[in-house]
Design an enzyme around this catalytic site. Structure first.
Site, PDB file in Angstrom:
ATOM      1  N   THR A 122      -7.172  46.521  31.126  1.00 16.49           N
ATOM      2  CA  THR A 122      -6.240  47.627  30.945  1.00 16.49           C
ATOM      3  C   THR A 122      -4.968  47.258  31.693  1.00 16.49           C
ATOM      4  OG1 THR A 122      -8.016  49.249  30.750  1.00 16.49           O
ATOM      5  CG2 THR A 122      -5.834  50.079  31.314  1.00 16.49           C
TER       6      THR A 122
ATOM      7  N   LYS B 249      -5.261  52.910  25.146  1.00 19.93           N
ATOM      8  CA  LYS B 249      -6.046  53.022  26.372  1.00 19.93           C
ATOM      9  C   LYS B 249      -5.409  53.998  27.353  1.00 19.93           C
ATOM     10  CE  LYS B 249      -9.321  52.255  29.324  1.00 19.93           C
ATOM     11  NZ  LYS B 249      -9.672  50.945  29.900  1.00 19.93           N
TER      12      LYS B 249
ATOM     13  N   LYS C 204      -4.397  52.353  39.311  1.00 22.18           N
ATOM     14  CA  LYS C 204      -3.491  51.432  38.606  1.00 22.18           C
ATOM     15  C   LYS C 204      -3.217  51.919  37.188  1.00 22.18           C
ATOM     16  CE  LYS C 204      -5.428  48.245  36.457  1.00 22.18           C
ATOM     17  NZ  LYS C 204      -6.012  48.008  35.101  1.00 22.18           N
TER      18      LYS C 204
END
Length: 292
Positions: free
Chosen positions: A97, A172, A240
């Site tokens: 990701t 995502k 993150k």
């Protein structure tokens, strides 16, 4: 066609994903910064490589699933990275990701070398990886996707082509935005149950089958109820991801206030030293907030 697989990143999810490809009959060349994390794969016949470059030289399709965008950049675009040592006609599939803009950059730089590249982040956590039931969202050229879909199908049950380079990462982000808000609800719901003197597993037995049903309550909620805060997905990696989504929203000039709030709670978890717990570790923040 019998293709040789390269795999970089054998952590909580990557090791299981690579193992599925090996069990499907593909020879695998693997690299991880900590070699011991690849031990199970090596015991099953994977070939150890000393660098991403060595993986690239030996494999036809190179998969990467590492931690942060900086890791992706170094692994794929660095001087000892995959792209510098991949011949034309090879395919890079980054399943980390990461940032949509970085996915676009990798695609463009790969194309200049005649190398094909896809961004293919996944959802499903450690359970989805172990059971080969991941959702895989893919950006890049449709023709490249078609070439590797059979490999992706080995690892997931919902493999979707989402569009041009970066589209997998954007999809995502939608996933992570939804999970972030849902996890706030999960931990508040279960903390309420705890303060009310109820058994958390019994509460999940009821609410996990109705309108509130989700993987977050039925999988991660169960872990909270059982005092299991081991990572299926690290808090530090979730922070993150939320940061990427917030930055993308700012770039596109709109606000995500719910995500911003969830991000603050998870940053608090990091500050409390919980960065290596699973995302369900957010429950511990609410315990501390309420003097438990």
């Amino acid at each position: 066609m019998d293709r040789t697989i390269g795999w970089i990143g054998t952590g909580v999810m990557g090791a299981s994903m690579c193992m599925h490809l090996m069990k499907a009959g593909h020879e695998a060349f693997v690299y991880n910064r900590t070699k011991s994390k690849a031990e199970a794969l090596l015991n099953e016949g994977a070939v150890w490589c000393e660098s991403p470059a060595q993986v690239a030289r030996n494999a036809d399709v190179i998969f990467t699933i590492v931690g942060y965008p900086s890791d992706v950049e170094q692994t794929i675009l660095g001087t000892d990275g995959v792209l510098q040592h991949a011949d034309a006609s090879k395919i890079i599939v980054d399943m980390t990701t990461s940032e949509p803009a970085l996915a676009e950059r990798i695609f463009q730089e790969a194309a200049r070398k005649g190398v094909e590249a896809l961004d293919a982040p996944v959802s499903g956590g450690d359970v989805g990886a172990r059971e080969a039931k991941l959702a895989i969202m893919v950006g890049g050229e449709r023709e490249t996707f078609d070439k590797v879909k059979d490999l992706l199908d080995v690892m997931g049950t919902n493999v979707q082509y989402r569009g041009k380079a970066g589209s997998g990462q954007h999809t995502k982000m939608c996933n992570q935005i939804l999970i972030a808000g849902t996890m706030i609800g999960v931990v508040e719901s279960l903390f309420y149950a705890y303060k009310s003197g109820m058994d958390l597993n019994e509460v999940i037995d009821v609410i996990g089958t109705g309108a509130a049903s989700s993987v977050c309550i039925n999988v991660l909620g169960r872990r909270i109820a059982n005092g299991d805060f081991d990572p299926g997905f690290f808090i530090k990696h979730f922070v993150k991801d939320m940061g990427i989504a917030l930055a993308e929203a700012k770039r596109m000039q709109f606000a995500l206030p719910g995500l911003a709030l969830a991000h603050q709670f998870y940053v608090s978890a990091m500050a409390l030293g919980y960065e290596d717990l699973g995302t369900q570790g957010l429950y511990k923040v609410f315990e501390k907030m309420n003097g438990e």
